[in-house]
Design a protein around this motif. Structure first.
Motif, mmCIF file in Angstrom:
data_model
loop_
_atom_site.group_PDB
_atom_site.id
_atom_site.type_symbol
_atom_site.label_atom_id
_atom_site.label_comp_id
_atom_site.label_asym_id
_atom_site.label_seq_id
_atom_site.Cartn_x
_atom_site.Cartn_y
_atom_site.Cartn_z
ATOM 1 N N MET A 1 0.846 -1.174 0.000
ATOM 2 C CA MET A 1 0.000 0.000 0.000
ATOM 3 C C MET A 1 0.896 1.244 0.000
ATOM 4 S SD MET A 1 -2.516 1.261 3.085
ATOM 5 C CE MET A 1 -3.830 0.172 2.641
ATOM 6 N N LYS A 2 0.578 2.184 -0.843
ATOM 7 C CA LYS A 2 1.333 3.439 -0.926
ATOM 8 C C LYS A 2 0.717 4.495 -0.025
ATOM 9 C CE LYS A 2 3.502 3.639 -5.431
ATOM 10 N NZ LYS A 2 3.555 4.335 -6.705
ATOM 11 N N CYS A 3 1.571 5.300 0.574
ATOM 12 C CA CYS A 3 1.118 6.430 1.376
ATOM 13 C C CYS A 3 0.496 7.471 0.444
ATOM 14 C CB CYS A 3 2.302 7.033 2.138
ATOM 15 S SG CYS A 3 1.888 8.537 3.053
ATOM 16 N N LEU A 4 -0.672 7.963 0.805
ATOM 17 C CA LEU A 4 -1.337 8.982 -0.010
ATOM 18 C C LEU A 4 -0.612 10.317 0.024
ATOM 19 C CD1 LEU A 4 -5.088 8.299 0.828
ATOM 20 C CD2 LEU A 4 -3.817 7.629 -1.213
ATOM 21 N N TRP A 5 0.256 10.525 1.016
ATOM 22 C CA TRP A 5 0.935 11.800 1.183
ATOM 23 C C TRP A 5 2.292 11.824 0.498
ATOM 24 C CZ3 TRP A 5 -1.999 15.613 3.025
ATOM 25 C CH2 TRP A 5 -3.169 15.252 3.691
ATOM 26 N N CYS A 6 3.115 10.790 0.746
ATOM 27 C CA CYS A 6 4.477 10.809 0.202
ATOM 28 C C CYS A 6 4.736 9.709 -0.823
ATOM 29 C CB CYS A 6 5.504 10.724 1.334
ATOM 30 S SG CYS A 6 5.589 9.102 2.135
ATOM 31 N N GLU A 7 3.733 8.856 -1.042
ATOM 32 C CA GLU A 7 3.791 7.751 -1.994
ATOM 33 C C GLU A 7 4.826 6.680 -1.638
ATOM 34 O OE1 GLU A 7 3.942 9.223 -5.985
ATOM 35 O OE2 GLU A 7 2.019 10.231 -5.790
ATOM 36 N N SER A 8 5.273 6.658 -0.404
ATOM 37 C CA SER A 8 6.196 5.637 0.065
ATOM 38 C C SER A 8 5.459 4.315 0.255
ATOM 39 C CB SER A 8 6.813 6.073 1.402
ATOM 40 O OG SER A 8 7.508 5.012 2.004
ATOM 41 N N GLU A 9 6.179 3.226 0.140
ATOM 42 C CA GLU A 9 5.625 1.895 0.398
ATOM 43 C C GLU A 9 5.775 1.515 1.877
ATOM 44 O OE1 GLU A 9 4.088 -0.184 -1.724
ATOM 45 O OE2 GLU A 9 4.367 0.983 -3.551
ATOM 46 N N GLU A 10 6.337 2.406 2.681
ATOM 47 C CA GLU A 10 6.616 2.154 4.102
ATOM 48 C C GLU A 10 5.375 2.404 4.964
ATOM 49 O OE1 GLU A 10 9.713 1.087 5.232
ATOM 50 O OE2 GLU A 10 10.224 0.950 3.106
ATOM 51 N N THR A 11 4.272 1.748 4.641
ATOM 52 C CA THR A 11 3.034 1.942 5.386
ATOM 53 C C THR A 11 2.629 0.661 6.094
ATOM 54 O OG1 THR A 11 1.664 1.357 3.494
ATOM 55 C CG2 THR A 11 2.183 3.694 3.774
ATOM 56 N N GLU A 12 1.828 0.826 7.100
ATOM 57 C CA GLU A 12 1.254 -0.333 7.780
ATOM 58 C C GLU A 12 -0.133 0.038 8.283
ATOM 59 O OE1 GLU A 12 3.102 0.080 12.237
ATOM 60 O OE2 GLU A 12 4.255 -1.061 10.775
ATOM 61 N N LYS A 13 -0.960 -0.988 8.461
ATOM 62 C CA LYS A 13 -2.299 -0.767 8.992
ATOM 63 C C LYS A 13 -2.190 -0.514 10.484
ATOM 64 C CE LYS A 13 -4.586 -3.446 5.496
ATOM 65 N NZ LYS A 13 -5.601 -4.434 5.191
ATOM 66 N N ALA A 14 -3.061 0.363 10.977
ATOM 67 C CA ALA A 14 -3.066 0.717 12.391
ATOM 68 C C ALA A 14 -4.501 0.932 12.845
ATOM 69 C CB ALA A 14 -2.242 1.985 12.611
#
Length: 90
Positions: A1-14
């Motif tokens: 999943m890509k971050c909507l803000w910075c487009e990084s793949e470094e996201t996780e569900k919380a």
């Protein structure tokens, strides 16, 4: 999943906490354990649009007088609705 803000793949569900004003404007409620996204790259934490829409529709279609000042997302979404869907949404 890509971050909507910075487009990084470094996201996780919380499961995060958020505050919503009730549709009648009478007060705000704290909603806990909301399905959210947390980005370790930019630090942004947010709810995706479909989750925000679900919460807003649910608050529009239930008796909000019965909600305490704090409620979990799961509890909120399990409250029976007056109508099956939000007919006020265009």
């Amino acid at each position: 999943m890509k971050c909507l803000w910075c487009e990084s793949e470094e996201t996780e569900k919380a499961g995060l906490t958020g505050y919503w004003e009730l549709p009648d404007g009478s007060r705000a409620v704290q909603i806990t354990v909301i399905p959210s996204v947390s980005c370790s790259s930019c630090g942004m934490e947010y709810q995706e649009d479909h989750i925000v829409d679900e919460i807003e529709d649910q608050l529009m279609l239930i008796d909000t007088k019965k909600i305490d000042s704090t409620i979990s997302y799961t509890e909120l979404m399990s409250i029976p609705r007056f109508l099956k869907k939000n007919y006020f949404k265009l």
